[in-house]
Design a protein around this motif. Structure first.
Motif, PDB file in Angstrom:
ATOM      1  N   LEU A 118      36.173  48.129  38.595  1.00 37.96           N
ATOM      2  CA  LEU A 118      34.980  48.709  38.674  1.00 37.96           C
ATOM      3  C   LEU A 118      34.945  48.968  40.154  1.00 37.96           C
ATOM      4  O   LEU A 118      34.014  49.632  40.830  1.00 37.96           O
ATOM      5  N   GLY A 119      35.793  48.524  41.218  1.00 39.41           N
ATOM      6  CA  GLY A 119      35.479  48.560  42.681  1.00 39.41           C
ATOM      7  C   GLY A 119      34.692  47.895  43.120  1.00 39.41           C
ATOM      8  O   GLY A 119      33.873  48.244  44.268  1.00 39.41           O
ATOM      9  N   SER A 120      34.233  46.657  42.542  1.00 40.42           N
ATOM     10  CA  SER A 120      32.996  46.017  43.221  1.00 40.42           C
ATOM     11  C   SER A 120      33.397  45.567  44.659  1.00 40.42           C
ATOM     12  O   SER A 120      34.451  45.158  45.110  1.00 40.42           O
ATOM     13  N   THR A 121      32.209  45.499  45.385  1.00 40.17           N
ATOM     14  CA  THR A 121      32.399  45.207  46.869  1.00 40.17           C
ATOM     15  C   THR A 121      32.782  43.687  46.910  1.00 40.17           C
ATOM     16  O   THR A 121      33.100  43.256  48.213  1.00 40.17           O
ATOM     17  N   ASN A 122      32.474  43.168  45.981  1.00 37.58           N
ATOM     18  CA  ASN A 122      32.407  41.575  46.236  1.00 37.58           C
ATOM     19  C   ASN A 122      33.870  41.060  45.728  1.00 37.58           C
ATOM     20  O   ASN A 122      34.166  39.933  45.737  1.00 37.58           O
ATOM     21  N   ALA A 123      34.743  41.968  45.135  1.00 35.33           N
ATOM     22  CA  ALA A 123      36.025  41.547  44.414  1.00 35.33           C
ATOM     23  C   ALA A 123      36.656  40.774  45.284  1.00 35.33           C
ATOM     24  O   ALA A 123      37.564  39.627  44.775  1.00 35.33           O
ATOM     25  N   CYS A 181      37.941  36.861  44.571  1.00 34.66           N
ATOM     26  CA  CYS A 181      39.335  36.542  44.397  1.00 34.66           C
ATOM     27  C   CYS A 181      39.912  35.643  45.518  1.00 34.66           C
ATOM     28  O   CYS A 181      40.808  34.501  45.185  1.00 34.66           O
ATOM     29  N   SER A 182      39.329  35.650  46.642  1.00 39.97           N
ATOM     30  CA  SER A 182      39.833  34.682  47.661  1.00 39.97           C
ATOM     31  C   SER A 182      39.095  33.308  47.264  1.00 39.97           C
ATOM     32  O   SER A 182      39.970  32.211  47.436  1.00 39.97           O
ATOM     33  N   ILE A 183      37.972  33.305  47.009  1.00 38.75           N
ATOM     34  CA  ILE A 183      37.532  31.895  46.707  1.00 38.75           C
ATOM     35  C   ILE A 183      38.114  31.311  45.468  1.00 38.75           C
ATOM     36  O   ILE A 183      38.338  30.231  45.452  1.00 38.75           O
ATOM     37  N   CYS A 184      38.197  32.259  44.293  1.00 37.47           N
ATOM     38  CA  CYS A 184      38.919  31.694  43.261  1.00 37.47           C
ATOM     39  C   CYS A 184      40.537  30.935  43.725  1.00 37.47           C
ATOM     40  O   CYS A 184      40.676  29.923  43.266  1.00 37.47           O
ATOM     41  N   ALA A 185      41.255  31.693  44.122  1.00 37.03           N
ATOM     42  CA  ALA A 185      42.396  31.191  44.882  1.00 37.03           C
ATOM     43  C   ALA A 185      42.254  29.976  45.779  1.00 37.03           C
ATOM     44  O   ALA A 185      43.002  29.023  45.364  1.00 37.03           O
ATOM     45  N   CYS A 202      47.471  30.446  38.847  1.00 34.03           N
ATOM     46  CA  CYS A 202      46.033  31.233  38.825  1.00 34.03           C
ATOM     47  C   CYS A 202      45.857  31.619  40.371  1.00 34.03           C
ATOM     48  O   CYS A 202      45.608  32.815  40.654  1.00 34.03           O
ATOM     49  N   ALA A 203      46.325  30.676  41.464  1.00 31.07           N
ATOM     50  CA  ALA A 203      45.960  31.101  42.914  1.00 31.07           C
ATOM     51  C   ALA A 203      46.943  32.049  43.318  1.00 31.07           C
ATOM     52  O   ALA A 203      46.620  32.978  44.035  1.00 31.07           O
ATOM     53  N   ASP A 204      48.264  32.022  42.687  1.00 33.81           N
ATOM     54  CA  ASP A 204      49.197  33.111  43.137  1.00 33.81           C
ATOM     55  C   ASP A 204      48.713  34.489  42.440  1.00 33.81           C
ATOM     56  O   ASP A 204      48.829  35.489  43.330  1.00 33.81           O
ATOM     57  N   ALA A 205      48.289  34.429  41.308  1.00 30.51           N
ATOM     58  CA  ALA A 205      47.696  35.749  40.628  1.00 30.51           C
ATOM     59  C   ALA A 205      46.658  36.232  41.676  1.00 30.51           C
ATOM     60  O   ALA A 205      46.519  37.496  41.848  1.00 30.51           O
ATOM     61  N   CYS A 206      45.609  35.462  41.909  1.00 32.24           N
ATOM     62  CA  CYS A 206      44.438  35.615  42.868  1.00 32.24           C
ATOM     63  C   CYS A 206      45.114  36.283  43.934  1.00 32.24           C
ATOM     64  O   CYS A 206      44.508  37.335  44.508  1.00 32.24           O
ATOM     65  N   ARG A 207      45.831  35.740  44.739  1.00 27.75           N
ATOM     66  CA  ARG A 207      46.350  36.121  46.060  1.00 27.75           C
ATOM     67  C   ARG A 207      46.938  37.422  46.026  1.00 27.75           C
ATOM     68  O   ARG A 207      47.114  38.365  46.753  1.00 27.75           O
ATOM     69  N   LYS A 208      47.944  37.662  44.724  1.00 30.40           N
ATOM     70  CA  LYS A 208      48.856  38.909  44.620  1.00 30.40           C
ATOM     71  C   LYS A 208      47.639  39.951  44.408  1.00 30.40           C
ATOM     72  O   LYS A 208      47.727  41.248  44.871  1.00 30.40           O
ATOM     73  N   LEU A 209      46.446  39.889  43.938  1.00 30.29           N
ATOM     74  CA  LEU A 209      45.335  40.802  43.791  1.00 30.29           C
ATOM     75  C   LEU A 209      44.745  41.308  45.055  1.00 30.29           C
ATOM     76  O   LEU A 209      44.148  42.340  45.508  1.00 30.29           O
ATOM     77  N   LEU A 210      44.692  40.253  46.189  1.00 29.52           N
ATOM     78  CA  LEU A 210      44.268  40.436  47.565  1.00 29.52           C
ATOM     79  C   LEU A 210      45.009  41.553  48.177  1.00 29.52           C
ATOM     80  O   LEU A 210      44.609  42.136  49.223  1.00 29.52           O
ATOM     81  N   VAL A 211      46.450  41.419  47.947  1.00 33.63           N
ATOM     82  CA  VAL A 211      46.957  42.362  48.633  1.00 33.63           C
ATOM     83  C   VAL A 211      47.588  43.670  48.144  1.00 33.63           C
ATOM     84  O   VAL A 211      48.266  44.490  48.574  1.00 33.63           O
ATOM     85  N   SER A 212      47.284  43.700  46.917  1.00 36.33           N
ATOM     86  CA  SER A 212      47.458  44.974  46.199  1.00 36.33           C
ATOM     87  C   SER A 212      46.439  46.115  46.483  1.00 36.33           C
ATOM     88  O   SER A 212      45.346  45.886  46.963  1.00 36.33           O
TER      89      SER A 212
END
Length: 54
Positions: free
Chosen positions: A3-8, A12-16, A44-54
């Motif tokens: 949904l394009g949340s400004t907090n996403a 993701c960074s905190i989760c990682a 899980c950390a790897d998946a979150c980090r991948k979302l940060l760079v996409s």
């Protein structure tokens, strides 16, 4: 994320970070369930980090 949340990005960074900390702690213990938890947290950390760079 979808949904394009400004907090996403922050979420993701905190989760990682949390998953990496959990993996580091659990990997110090030899119990099977701790090693399994460490591996899951690393994934899980790897998946979150991948979302940060996409």
């Amino acid at each position: 994320m979808s949904l394009g949340s400004t907090n996403a990005i922050q979420i993701c960074s905190i989760c990682a970070d949390i998953c990496e900390a959990c993996a580091a702690e659990c990997s110090q213990h030899s119990n099977k369930h701790c090693q399994e938890c460490a591996e899951s947290c690393k994934q899980c950390a790897d998946a979150c980090r991948k979302l940060l760079v996409s």
